[in-house]
Scaffold this motif. Sequence first.
Motif, PDB file in Angstrom:
ATOM      1  N   GLN A 182       2.329   1.928  -3.526  1.00  0.00           N
ATOM      2  CA  GLN A 182       1.290   2.370  -4.460  1.00  0.00           C
ATOM      3  C   GLN A 182       0.876   3.804  -4.134  1.00  0.00           C
ATOM      4  O   GLN A 182       0.711   4.625  -5.045  1.00  0.00           O
TER       5      GLN A 182
ATOM      6  N   LEU B 214      -4.140  -3.138  -6.258  1.00  0.00           N
ATOM      7  CA  LEU B 214      -3.933  -1.837  -5.609  1.00  0.00           C
ATOM      8  C   LEU B 214      -3.703  -0.719  -6.622  1.00  0.00           C
ATOM      9  O   LEU B 214      -3.628   0.449  -6.246  1.00  0.00           O
TER      10      LEU B 214
ATOM     11  N   ALA C  33       0.839  -1.210   0.000  1.00  0.00           N
ATOM     12  CA  ALA C  33       0.000   0.000   0.000  1.00  0.00           C
ATOM     13  C   ALA C  33       0.870   1.255   0.000  1.00  0.00           C
ATOM     14  O   ALA C  33       0.569   2.237  -0.695  1.00  0.00           O
TER      15      ALA C  33
END
Length: 382
Positions: A32, A61, A29
């Motif tokens: 990204q 993602l 996460a």
Amino acid sequence: MNPAHPREWAELETPVLLVEPAPLARNLARMQARATELGVRLRPHVKTHKSLALWRRQEALGARGITVSTLAEADHFFAHGVSDVLYAACIAPAKLAHALRLRQAGCALTVLVDSVASATAVAEGARAAGQRLEVALEIDTDDHRAGLKPDARELTEVAAALDGPGTHLWGVLTHAGGSYALAEPAALRACAERERAGCVEAAQRLRAAGHECREVSVGSTPTALAATSLAGVTELRAGVYVFHDLVMLGLGVCTREELALSVLTSVTGHQREKGWVLVDAGWMALSRDRGTAAQARDHGYGAVCTLDGRWLEELSFRDANQEHGILVAEPALDVARRFPLGTLLRILPNHACATAAAFPRYVLLDERGHPTSEAWERLNGW
Ligand SMILES: Cc1ncc(COP(=O)(O)O)c(C=O)c1O
């Protein structure tokens, strides 16, 4: 099996490659979010994990397209439906036929060159095969490895060599691998800026000379996490961020809590008078990578932890033979009592990519840190 260990570990025959879900999810996460915040596409380098299951998590993602380091990775991912593939190592002439086969099968493969000789060989080979290949030009922004300098005269000569029926200049690519030798945030930021500015400069020179240069591709995990601007860049490539490792920890780009990969190993014996604990993970399982040797804290062949991930500062991974690891404690410690035969330990690797390469699969832990029956297969070899 040491009776002190929970039963669910008993079925695992060590050494085993383990992945912790919480740091993995945070790492995916975070990178990204970085790409999104910096306004570029994330094209993960799958050479670290070589796993479809992990790529699917990245794609879900927001990642788009993959970077590969071998044509075997390109084959594997393309066979499973991934067609936007950037082969980010300069192509050897003998591999051109393989690349063209992938292209003919429908893979949107881009290959890499960094010289007129290589560009000419690719252009002629593709034309002779009646095909058209996308070709990226490697730029050297940190004196680390391959590539042409952003101000090199040959830049436009390579682009001209690609300007024919067999090839099309995809864009420019750089990888600031020199960032692995820097540990100060300001130095990493400066390295990231040199990576960005050098690659953008090369693209601008090519455009000014009349060549289309659509893509500007940069990245390494340390520079991706340090960059303050990616103006002029179209995509970010990063690989090791998925798991992080002790080298990344030493650079200060991750914390201990973000180390997602470890090798489960069993104690196989002791040399009590020397304070040695012998385990069944040697360099075959961990690799010979000594990437932390030049850092402020040298972790030997890896950092030793308990099953629940607590660091065992009293043990240092001093030496590694093929299938033996030698963990050393102060001779005053009664190692045979403290770490009896069969004790399971976890080793955090120096270099996640090199360690993972020894294993056919990852075993996923659950949120409590216990092994699950879920395993993610990975590709190895060429
Ligand atoms: C060409 C290229 N791009 C991107 C990367 C990704 O770097 P990292 O693993 O530091 O994210 C690498 C790593 O070696 C690379 O060689």
